[in-house]
Design an enzyme around this catalytic site. Structure first.
Site, PDB file in Angstrom:
ATOM      1  N   GLU A 247      14.868  12.734  -4.936  1.00 31.55           N
ATOM      2  CA  GLU A 247      15.317  13.956  -3.214  1.00 31.55           C
ATOM      3  C   GLU A 247      13.564  13.734  -2.903  1.00 31.55           C
ATOM      4  OE1 GLU A 247      14.757  16.273  -1.161  1.00 31.55           O
ATOM      5  OE2 GLU A 247      15.009  17.399  -2.654  1.00 31.55           O
TER       6      GLU A 247
ATOM      7  N   GLU B 292       5.347  13.381   4.873  1.00 29.77           N
ATOM      8  CA  GLU B 292       4.651  13.459   3.666  1.00 29.77           C
ATOM      9  C   GLU B 292       4.737  12.380   2.006  1.00 29.77           C
ATOM     10  OE1 GLU B 292       4.684  18.190   2.663  1.00 29.77           O
ATOM     11  OE2 GLU B 292       6.387  16.952   2.063  1.00 29.77           O
TER      12      GLU B 292
END
Length: 322
Positions: free
Chosen positions: A78, A87
């Site tokens: 994930e 990110e």
């Protein structure tokens, strides 16, 4: 059915304890769970508490530093962030794929795509600006222009309803996790995105969200984070235009999006260039002193947009969490 002898679940890629448990429960003979943070210690306890120590091996490490005793059949991760890429955790997944996945192996998610659509943010803007008309009984309305400039100068992570979308969404980037290269996710450029209006509402910006697809042997599942789909912690990302537009029925709105990995960072810069109906670049917002929308997305800090200190932020902009 797909027989899994070895499965890699990586927490450096934003994985949670449950994925390792699920993989073991659904038949994986061995599960390698990689977690870079100290939560690895708790994950190990959960493994023991569920009598799965004979299946799941926990590595307290970055995925880049791990050595496994074998290649794996499946990688589950994930890794998704806001608007999919925030990110930059996908890069670690691709590292694991290239190092540990068998040539016949599978990745979940299997593929991903980013979508965009013009959006009306009338209520959101009004709710954030009317606050200044009455601050503990005092009139702070002279700060409205500053507050509005601050509001539209950074991306907003917020739930958007389907009724706020002003056109048909378009896919601006998509890839297969099995084959995409790290270089291909460093810079994404979507030129001349053209949207025909479905509404007479004012368009305030571009709404971004993502979908990830899990392609199994017998079934394909799509996880959508878009407006109208079940709500997730990813919400949607709104990039405000430098100029609000009265879209109007049958009018065509055109803009370009440039999403580029910031040098030396896990964050991305997003540049939005808005064009008017005559294909002229609009270079200034109606809000004073705003002449472009180029936002560096930093890690979300969950700031309250109604706190006055946020209006006078200096330096790098931060995500507006609503």
């Amino acid at each position: 059915a797909y027989e899994i002898s070895a499965c890699l679940v990586g927490s450096e890629m934003c994985i949670r304890d449950s994925l390792s448990i699920f993989a073991a429960s659904y038949g994986a003979s061995r599960v390698y769970a990689v977690e870079a943070s100290d939560i690895a210690k708790q994950l190990q306890n959960i493994v023991w508490d569920n009598a799965l120590g004979h299946v799941i091996e926990v590595f307290h490490s970055r995925i880049e530093d791990v050595e496994l005793p074998e290649k794996v059949d499946v990688i589950i991760s994930e890794w998704m962030g806001f608007y999919l890429l925030h990110e930059a955790m996908l890069e670690s997944v691709l590292f694991a794929r290239d190092k540990f996945l068998k040539s016949s192996g599978k990745m979940f998610p299997s593929s991903a795509r980013i979508l965009a659509c013009p959006v009306s943010m009338t209520n959101h803007i009004e709710n954030h600006l009317t606050f200044w008309n009455n601050v503990y009984g005092y009139d702070f309305s002279s700060l409205v222009s500053i507050a509005e400039r601050n509001l539209i100068s950074k991306p907003c992570i917020v739930f958007v309803s389907e009724t706020q979308l002003l056109s048909t969404p378009q896919v601006i980037f998509e890839f297969e996790c099995q084959t995409v290269l790290a270089d291909q996710i460093q810079h994404i450029e979507s030129k001349n995105l053209k949207f025909e209006s479905d509404s007479s509402e004012t368009s305030h910006g571009a709404c971004l969200w993502f979908e990830v697809i899990f392609s199994g042997t017998d079934k394909t599942v799509v996880l959508s984070t878009g407006p109208g789909a079940p709500k997730t912690h990813w919400k949607q990302t709104v990039i405000f235009f430098p100029k609000y537009l009265s879209f109007g029925m049958d009018r065509v709105l055109e803009f370009c999006l440039d999403i580029r990995r910031a040098s030396g960072s896990r964050e991305y810069d997003i540049t939005l260039e808005l064009k008017d109906i005559e294909d002229e670049v609009i270079g200034a917002n109606e809000v004073p002193e705003v002449d472009s929308v180029k936002i560096r997305l930093l890690k979300a800090l969950g700031l309250d947009p109604e706190i006055s200190a946020q209006v006078f932020t200096n330096g790098d902009e931060e995500l507006d969490m609503d």
